[in-house]
Design an enzyme around this catalytic site. Structure first.
Site, short mmCIF file in Angstrom:
data_model
loop_
_atom_site.label_atom_id
_atom_site.label_comp_id
_atom_site.label_asym_id
_atom_site.label_seq_id
_atom_site.Cartn_x
_atom_site.Cartn_y
_atom_site.Cartn_z
N SER A 226 -104.59 -59.18 -8.38
CA SER A 226 -105.76 -60.03 -8.48
C SER A 226 -106.54 -60.01 -7.16
CB SER A 226 -105.34 -61.43 -8.90
OG SER A 226 -106.40 -62.09 -9.52
N HIS A 359 -101.97 -62.83 -16.71
CA HIS A 359 -102.52 -62.27 -15.48
C HIS A 359 -101.41 -62.07 -14.44
CE1 HIS A 359 -105.48 -61.43 -12.47
NE2 HIS A 359 -105.42 -62.60 -11.86
C1 MCU Z 1 -109.20 -61.11 -10.05
O1 MCU Z 1 -109.18 -61.81 -8.83
C2 MCU Z 1 -109.57 -63.15 -8.73
C3 MCU Z 1 -110.99 -63.40 -9.21
O2 MCU Z 1 -111.88 -62.60 -8.46
C4 MCU Z 1 -111.34 -64.86 -9.05
O3 MCU Z 1 -112.61 -65.16 -9.59
C5 MCU Z 1 -110.33 -65.76 -9.71
O4 MCU Z 1 -110.56 -67.08 -9.33
O5 MCU Z 1 -109.07 -65.44 -9.24
C6 MCU Z 1 -108.60 -64.13 -9.42
C7 MCU Z 1 -107.24 -64.17 -8.79
O6 MCU Z 1 -107.09 -63.90 -7.63
O7 MCU Z 1 -106.27 -64.66 -9.57
C8 MCU Z 1 -105.01 -64.93 -8.98
#
Ligand code: MCU
Length: 408
Positions: A226, A359
């Site tokens: 992420s 996720h």
């Molecule tokens: C996918 O990465 C991020 C995303 O860019 C954000 O908008 C969201 O809040 O969080 C994602 C993440 O890091 O999830 C753990």
């Protein structure tokens, strides 16, 4: 989950379509990926200090140098990589410092402590190493942002890198906080992702120095999921000592392309875009703020960023979550793949998008693909890494108006 909010488009500073960006003379000596080739970056022509950006709605041509010359050789592609690295630092991610003036390291109880000093300032940070129960020293290792979200492969050490300690990612108010900024000042142009990548390079410096850590620095991987996947992709792009880059579910700012995500948003997708993402965390340099509402003027996109890794190993692991822009990620990485194709190393880059799981919960049906990449790039085995799969389609004609050469 708190990690995947619904995107609320926010407005950000608008700048003129053609803009002049003055900086000090571009350094050509910065170590960048592509240095495996015989041509050093020093023989490449430097970018002008001031650039007039031109709008381009297509993904940027990976094979034309900034001065207009076509890239026909591997050596010229190394120069193209060096200038892409400079451009992404200038317009999106901030300046990547090199090795600090002093760097010492010590190893005790599986903790590697790294002491950095520069210009009268100093800071220390540490990583912890978990050794595999099989294999033999010196071990290959994967540097995992926040511990990572992939199962530890057999025979490979896992190095837990606390990236939040290097540069905070709490909210936009955490800009300039963390040990990178202790050393370089809270006003440094580097966004958090660049600060983390700098930290990964210092971990590798330390591992090269401290043989008691028993890590083979020619067989280093990097991963994160992420937000940390965005960071892992950048670390691989910025340090050519990294043999295998494994970004997982990185989304916007990672494997997605800003242009494709903006287009999908315009078609009604609930997808994170450049203009939204800068309101969330200080992952980027503040210099990026001027471009998030005029993405087509950026002289690169994230296919260019990923192409900095070629011909080293890259396996992009994605999910199918709207906010992360899975169709943008697949298209962007398909465009990036042309760099490996041009270098005759097509199967050094793979892409796998498999959904229907939480996720950052790595699904078992991606395991054999991951294992193939780890075995080839970290364990020196011969495996089939010709992996490129997604349920989405990518319209080449909509996004690519350049041809892919066979580099000599
Ligand atoms: C996918 O990465 C991020 C995303 O860019 C954000 O908008 C969201 O809040 O969080 C994602 C993440 O890091 O999830 C753990």
């Amino acid at each position: 989950s708190q990690c995947i909010p619904n995107g609320q488009a926010s407005s950000a500073t608008t700048a003129a379509t053609t803009t002049t960006f003055a900086t000090s003379t571009t350094k050509t000596s910065t170590p960048v990926s592509g240095s495996q080739t015989s041509t050093s970056a020093a023989t490449c022509s430097a970018l002008p200090a001031s650039i007039s950006l031109k709008s381009n709605s297509k993904l940027n041509d990976l094979f034309t140098l900034f001065n207009g010359d076509k890239v026909t050789t591997k050596a010229q592609f190394a120069c193209r990589q060096a200038e892409i690295s400079q451009l992404v630092q200038r317009y999106e991610l901030g300046t990547l410092p090199g090795r600090p003036a002093t760097l010492t390291a010590s190893f005790s109880g599986n903790t590697l402590t790294i002491n950095c000093g520069d210009s009268g300032k100093s800071m220390s940070f540490s990583v912890t190493i978990t050794y595999p129960s099989s294999g033999s020293a010196p071990y290959p290792a994967i540097i995992a942002y926040g511990g990572g979200s992939l199962p530890a492969p057999a025979g490979v050490a896992m190095i837990n890198f606390n990236n939040d300690d290097m540069a905070a990612q709490v909210n936009t108010g955490s800009r300039g906080q963390g040990k990178f900024y202790t050393l370089y000042g809270s006003g440094h142009s580097a966004g958090a992702m660049t600060a983390w990548a700098w930290g990964v390079s210092r971990v590798i410096d330390a591992l090269e120095q401290v043989t008691a850590a028993r890590i083979d620095t020619t067989r280093i991987g990097v991963t994160g999921c992420s937000r940390n996947g965005k960071g892992a992709l950048l670390a691989g792009a910025f340090d050519s000592r990294i043999a295998l880059t494994l970004p997982q579910e990185s989304g916007a700012g990672g494997s997605a392309c800003w242009r494709i995500s903006d287009y999908l948003k315009s078609q009604g997708a609930n997808i994170q875009t450049a203009s939204e993402i800068i309101g969330e965390d200080p992952w980027f340099s503040t210099s990026f703020n001027s471009y998030v509402n005029q993405v087509p003027v950026l002289p690169f996109d994230h296919h260019s960023l990923a192409a900095l890794i070629a011909p080293r190993g890259l396996f992009v692991i994605d999910n199918n979550i709207d906010w992360l822009g899975p169709q943008s990620c697949f298209g962007c990485m398909t465009a990036a793949h042309t760099a490996w194709q041009a270098l005759g190393a097509s199967d050094h880059m793979g892409y796998s998008q498999i959904g229907a799981h939480a996720h950052c919960a790595f699904p078992s049906n991606q395991q054999s693909q991951l294992t193939a990449f780890v075995q080839k790039f970290l364990l020196g085995q011969s495996t089939n890494t010709a992996i490129f799969q997604s349920d989405f389609t990518f319209s080449q004609s909509q996004w690519i108006d350049w041809t892919v050469p066979t580099l000599t």
